[in-house]
Design a protein around this motif. Sequence first.
Motif, PDB file in Angstrom:
ATOM      1  N   HIS A 189      -7.093  -5.627  -4.860  1.00  0.00           N
ATOM      2  CA  HIS A 189      -5.923  -4.749  -4.917  1.00  0.00           C
ATOM      3  C   HIS A 189      -5.050  -5.076  -6.124  1.00  0.00           C
ATOM      4  N   PHE A 238       4.343   0.261  -9.397  1.00  0.00           N
ATOM      5  CA  PHE A 238       3.033  -0.380  -9.571  1.00  0.00           C
ATOM      6  C   PHE A 238       3.186  -1.812 -10.094  1.00  0.00           C
ATOM      7  N   CYS A 294      -3.312   0.753 -12.359  1.00  0.00           N
ATOM      8  CA  CYS A 294      -2.341   1.837 -12.176  1.00  0.00           C
ATOM      9  C   CYS A 294      -1.173   1.708 -13.159  1.00  0.00           C
ATOM     10  N   GLU A 348      -6.346  -3.317  -8.951  1.00  0.00           N
ATOM     11  CA  GLU A 348      -6.095  -1.872  -8.818  1.00  0.00           C
ATOM     12  C   GLU A 348      -4.664  -1.553  -9.268  1.00  0.00           C
ATOM     13  N   TYR A 349      -3.691  -2.374  -8.820  1.00  0.00           N
ATOM     14  CA  TYR A 349      -2.295  -2.146  -9.229  1.00  0.00           C
ATOM     15  C   TYR A 349      -2.157  -2.292 -10.747  1.00  0.00           C
ATOM     16  N   HIS A 373       2.307   1.745  -3.378  1.00  0.00           N
ATOM     17  CA  HIS A 373       1.248   2.250  -4.245  1.00  0.00           C
ATOM     18  C   HIS A 373       1.059   3.753  -4.046  1.00  0.00           C
ATOM     19  N   HIS A 407       0.833  -1.211   0.000  1.00  0.00           N
ATOM     20  CA  HIS A 407       0.000   0.000   0.000  1.00  0.00           C
ATOM     21  C   HIS A 407       0.870   1.264   0.000  1.00  0.00           C
ATOM     22  N   CYS A 413       4.127  -3.967  -7.250  1.00  0.00           N
ATOM     23  CA  CYS A 413       2.933  -4.237  -6.440  1.00  0.00           C
ATOM     24  C   CYS A 413       2.064  -5.283  -7.128  1.00  0.00           C
ATOM     25  N   TYR A 414       1.892  -5.118  -8.447  1.00  0.00           N
ATOM     26  CA  TYR A 414       1.007  -6.005  -9.186  1.00  0.00           C
ATOM     27  C   TYR A 414       1.504  -7.444  -9.146  1.00  0.00           C
ATOM     28  N   THR A 454     -11.753   2.294  -8.685  1.00  0.00           N
ATOM     29  CA  THR A 454     -10.724   1.720  -9.565  1.00  0.00           C
ATOM     30  C   THR A 454     -11.283   1.485 -10.965  1.00  0.00           C
ATOM     31  N   GLU A 467       1.577   6.824  -6.752  1.00  0.00           N
ATOM     32  CA  GLU A 467       0.595   7.859  -7.110  1.00  0.00           C
ATOM     33  C   GLU A 467       1.238   9.249  -7.071  1.00  0.00           C
TER      34      GLU A 467
END
Length: 346
Positions: free
Chosen positions: A82, A67, A89, A85-86, A49, A46, A70-71, A124, A53
């Motif tokens: 999540h 990102f 992004c 969401e990644y 992330h 998080h 994270c993904y 998202t 941003e």
Amino acid sequence: MYTVRVSVIPHHQWQLDQFSIIQVHAYHPVSLEPIALPQAHLHQLHRYHDIGELLLESHPAAARSLFQLCYFTSRVWCNDLHTIEYQSCVGECLRVLQLLSDAKVWLWDAYNTMSVILDPVNDTLRNCMLSLGMISIVTQELPQARALLERVALLDELDEGPHALVTLETLLHVATVYRFEGKYNLALETVQMVVDTLVNIRWEPDWCELLCWTALGTLYVNIGDTTLGYIFLEKAFLWRLEHNGPSSNQTWGVFTKWFWLVMYANYWTHEKAKFISWSKQIPRDMEDWPGKNCVVCYDPILGSAYSKVDDPQYTYLYCKKCVDMEGNTNCFVACPSIRDCAKQND
Ligand SMILES: [Zn+2]
């Protein structure tokens, strides 16, 4: 002072307050494709992330690495909302980096997954549709762009209200689709509606007005009212120069439109002095047409912008590569690049 460092590019360092060092591990130093982190790092995602941003506008390549990290990590260990969401992004970073084909793959995949499992639409999915809509404008898939952006506008209106800034901003994107479709009256009505709302609510006036100035300026130029177009674009550029500063791509994105209008409407003799003083502030590494893509290949235009018609519109400009490839003898230089023009007048 803390540093965010993407370790695969040792000389690239991003200075940020508040954050400690992040090592983004890669499969291979050449591919820069980040790998999934061990499970112990899950609680950090998080934070990565959030940093991504923050970096998105100023350093989209670094944000993309974060990102992606994270993904991949999330996909291996959680594979939940999540993760999508990644993924979304990463797509947005690719869009900002103008890597549109890759951006489409990442965003459509996220969109398709989300539209099956999400009811109602969350933020998202809304942001994903917005990014896809904006890509579709550039790639001239206009019915798709309209469907996506009109839906986002409706969702914004239902969730945030008709006067919310986010709703008005989306409506301006919808107006851009109308402009590309040649529906200038409808586009003007939409922008005028946004302007009227802004006048009534008097909320963050500077920034709100700015959005409309750029939209109105471009529209007036397209319907042939160069006087009004000039007034709005100059206001928008001066605002950007003051608030975003000379290092921002957005500042020069508006300046490019202003410059194109000056050349197109024969205002050059009156406005040469302004051009010379402003163009001295353009950063060396800025693109020739920031934020503007060729209507055929969708790549950023390098050097002069070309057109095939006598009455060229800023909406439809070609790059030299596409003009040469089509072997079209009727193409002509609609406008030299700011850089060439600045060099000649130095
Ligand atoms: Zn092209």
